[in-house]
Motif scaffolding. Structure first.
Motif, short mmCIF file in Angstrom:
data_model
loop_
_atom_site.label_atom_id
_atom_site.label_comp_id
_atom_site.label_asym_id
_atom_site.label_seq_id
_atom_site.Cartn_x
_atom_site.Cartn_y
_atom_site.Cartn_z
N TYR A 152 0.84 -1.25 0.17
CA TYR A 152 0.07 -0.12 0.18
C TYR A 152 1.04 1.29 0.02
O TYR A 152 0.55 2.16 -0.70
CB TYR A 152 -0.92 0.11 1.17
N SER A 153 2.25 1.30 0.63
CA SER A 153 2.75 2.30 0.84
C SER A 153 3.34 2.43 -0.53
O SER A 153 3.62 3.64 -1.05
CB SER A 153 3.98 2.17 1.66
N LEU A 154 3.76 1.64 -1.37
CA LEU A 154 4.42 1.72 -2.61
C LEU A 154 3.27 2.19 -3.91
O LEU A 154 3.54 3.01 -4.43
CB LEU A 154 4.97 0.26 -3.25
N LEU A 155 2.07 1.73 -3.46
CA LEU A 155 0.97 2.26 -4.38
C LEU A 155 0.75 3.63 -4.12
O LEU A 155 0.50 4.53 -4.98
CB LEU A 155 -0.16 1.29 -4.04
N SER A 156 0.61 4.00 -2.69
CA SER A 156 0.43 5.49 -2.30
C SER A 156 1.59 6.43 -3.08
O SER A 156 1.06 7.33 -3.51
CB SER A 156 0.41 5.40 -0.82
N SER A 157 2.76 5.84 -2.90
CA SER A 157 3.78 6.58 -3.25
C SER A 157 3.81 6.82 -4.74
O SER A 157 3.94 7.98 -5.59
CB SER A 157 5.03 6.00 -3.12
N PHE A 158 3.52 5.97 -5.58
CA PHE A 158 3.28 5.80 -7.13
C PHE A 158 2.19 6.77 -7.57
O PHE A 158 2.31 7.73 -8.53
CB PHE A 158 2.94 4.61 -7.63
N ILE A 159 1.20 6.43 -6.79
CA ILE A 159 0.00 7.58 -7.08
C ILE A 159 0.25 9.06 -6.76
O ILE A 159 0.10 9.92 -7.87
CB ILE A 159 -1.08 7.16 -6.45
N ARG A 160 1.16 9.32 -5.86
CA ARG A 160 1.42 10.60 -5.65
C ARG A 160 2.30 11.34 -6.66
O ARG A 160 2.21 12.34 -7.08
CB ARG A 160 2.12 10.74 -4.20
N GLU A 161 3.36 10.33 -7.07
CA GLU A 161 4.25 10.65 -7.90
C GLU A 161 3.70 10.93 -9.12
O GLU A 161 3.86 11.87 -10.22
CB GLU A 161 5.32 9.49 -8.22
N ILE A 162 2.80 10.08 -9.79
CA ILE A 162 2.18 10.42 -11.14
C ILE A 162 1.29 11.61 -11.24
O ILE A 162 0.92 12.48 -12.23
CB ILE A 162 1.41 8.97 -11.74
N MET A 163 0.43 11.85 -9.90
CA MET A 163 -0.24 12.94 -9.86
C MET A 163 0.32 14.32 -10.13
O MET A 163 -0.18 15.29 -10.21
CB MET A 163 -1.28 12.78 -8.63
N ASN A 164 1.69 14.22 -9.31
CA ASN A 164 2.35 15.34 -9.12
C ASN A 164 3.28 15.49 -10.37
O ASN A 164 3.88 16.64 -10.68
CB ASN A 164 3.34 15.23 -8.03
#
Length: 490
Positions: A11-23
């Motif tokens: 979940y941490s990796l998924l959350s981090s990925f989503i933040r990266e692509i959204m930014n």
């Protein structure tokens, strides 16, 4: 590898990925995030991202050659929107489509030494899908930015072109608000009169839906104003163009003056030729036949010669006066005198001419009116104005008159010379006082004169600090008003 990652870590990796692509603010940063997350789950030697045309958009690791067989597999993945893994030598090539709403935006290829389990494949497929969603938005945003830049560049380009125009250009909406203006209009400093006429012209253009034009004068400048109805995004607007036509008007004015000078010279030649011809004819007759002429006939001939000489002298005096006034060399010799008496004396001297034209002269003022002015010059003005009233009388009129009224008004005196003659069209009321100007060819050829009388009269009146104007209507008559300061009655 997915089994080795705890749920919390996942979940941490998924959350981090989503933040990266959204930014991510550009496609390159998004693809970096996608490659990074792939490497977290798959031990990759290299990763390549291709667009729909199989052009390389991003690569991590060594350059890889994509042969025809691999291209066919990539095309199958893109068409079927489904990931695929295939062996290639000692490695495995994992192919994931970047799909959003049935639309393929590209494909990701990962070279690895291991196979990917179904769970990991589905997770990576989800990452690819999320990346495709953001990628489409970024590409759309980038495209819009490029379009915006193009529009801004076009707008600035057109603005610079319009700013270089000498005309003042503006566009108005239906509330008469300016929605566009070029540099000329923005920096213009028109007076309230032009501003008011612009507003009226814009409103009239909206009302009629047709092109409107207007010429206005402000100070020493002339402006041509054109209002054109236009439409933008379904909304009516008005394009306004103001052009300074002062130079054009000046050229037209100079041409008109040249034409008037030519006509003036021709008229003066005629005016001088007529009395000279009479003088010459009667003088020759006397010289050739003096012994045959009786005393009465001889006296008549001499009287004619004298009269024509006086006419010639008056023409020359008028020309000299005009020359003095033009060169500002005329000086006034002011004395205090009775203006009523001067007018009465002047009208008496013109009774013979009035009788010959069957015109009745009337002085409507009896009481003395004292004024301090140049008596000779004021008489010259009165003579000219009364003379015009007589000369321009209507031939077919049963009752013809020229009336003079004098009225004291405070420190001013007003002289009114009125007649019931031919009259003057309204458009010539100001022009008749201009040098070299004469009203209409019909009137010009009917009466004698140089055409300088009113010009000289106006300049004499203004030299006294007064003013002269007229009211007239064709076939009704004319009234000329002369207003003079009374002056110091000493």
């Amino acid at each position: 590898m997915l089994n080795q990652i705890s749920s919390h870590r996942l979940y941490s990796l998924l959350s981090s990925f989503i933040r990266e692509i959204m930014n991510a603010t550009e496609p390159d940063l998004l693809l970096d995030a996608l490659m990074k997350i792939f490497q977290r789950f798959v031990d990759c030697e290299r990763i390549v991202v291709l667009d729909n045309d199989l052009n390389v958009k991003k690569i991590k690791g060594d350059t890889a050659e994509i042969d025809e067989d691999l291209k066919k597999m990539i095309q199958w993945v893109m068409n079927n929107h489904s990931p695929m893994s295939l062996p290639k030598g000692d490695a495995m090539i994992h192919i994931f489509p970047l799909v959003k709403a049935g639309k393929t935006l590209g494909v990701l290829l990962a070279w690895s030494n291991e196979e990917i389990v179904v769970e990991t494949s589905e997770l990576l497929r989800t990452f690819a899908f999320l990346s495709a969603v953001v990628l489409e938005n970024l590409e759309l945003y980038s495209s819009l930015q490029e379009q915006h830049k193009t529009l801004e560049a076009t707008k600035n380009y057109m603005q610079r072109i319009l700013d270089s125009f000498p005309q003042h250009i503006a566009v108005f909406d239906q509330d008469s608000r300016i929605v566009f203006a070029n540099k000329g209009y923005s920096l213009s400093s028109f007076g309230e009169d032009i501003a008011s006429k612009v507003t009226q012209l814009v409103q009239k253009t909206f009302l009629t839906g047709s092109r409107q034009t207007l010429e206005v004068e402000e100070g020493a400048n002339f402006y041509s104003i054109v209002a054109e109805p236009i439409e933008y995004e379904g909304q009516p607007q008005v394009l306004l163009v103001i052009t300074d036509v002062t130079n054009t008007k000046e050229v037209e004015r100079l041409k008109a003056i040249d034409q008037l000078k030519t006509e003036f010279v021709a008229n003066i030649s005629h005016e001088l030729k007529t009395p000279l011809a009479a003088i010459k004819a009667y003088a020759e007759t006397i010289l050739m036949s003096i012994e045959m002429l009786d005393q009465q006939t001889l006296n008549e001939f001499v009287q004619i010669i004298y009269k024509e000489s006086q006419h010639l002298e008056s023409i020359l005096e008028g020309l000299l006066d005009f020359s003095k006034l033009e060169q500002r060399m005329m000086t006034l010799e002011k004395t205090t005198f009775d203006l009523t008496g001067l007018v009465r004396e002047t009208m008496r001297s013109m009774e013979e001419l009035a009788r010959s034209k069957q015109v009745r002269l009337e002085l409507l003022t009896r009481e003395p009116v004292l004024i301090r002015a140049d008596q000779k010059r004021i008489k010259q003005v009165i003579t000219n104005l009364v003379n015009n009233g007589i000369k321009y009388s209507k031939e077919d009129s049963q009752e013809k008159y020229v009336r003079v009224r004098i009225e004291r008004k405070g420190d001013k005196v007003l002289i009114e010379i009125s007649d019931n003659g031919l009259g003057i069209p309204k458009e010539y009321h100001e022009k008749v006082f201009e040098r070299f100007f004469r009203v209409g060819t019909v009137m010009d050829h009917r009466v004698e004169g140089t055409g300088l009388g009113l010009t000289i009269a106006k300049q004499i009146v203004e030299l006294h600090g007064g003013r002269i104007w007229l009211e007239s209507e064709p076939n009704v008559g004319t009234t000329v008003f002369v207003e003079l300061p009374v002056g110091d009655e000493r």
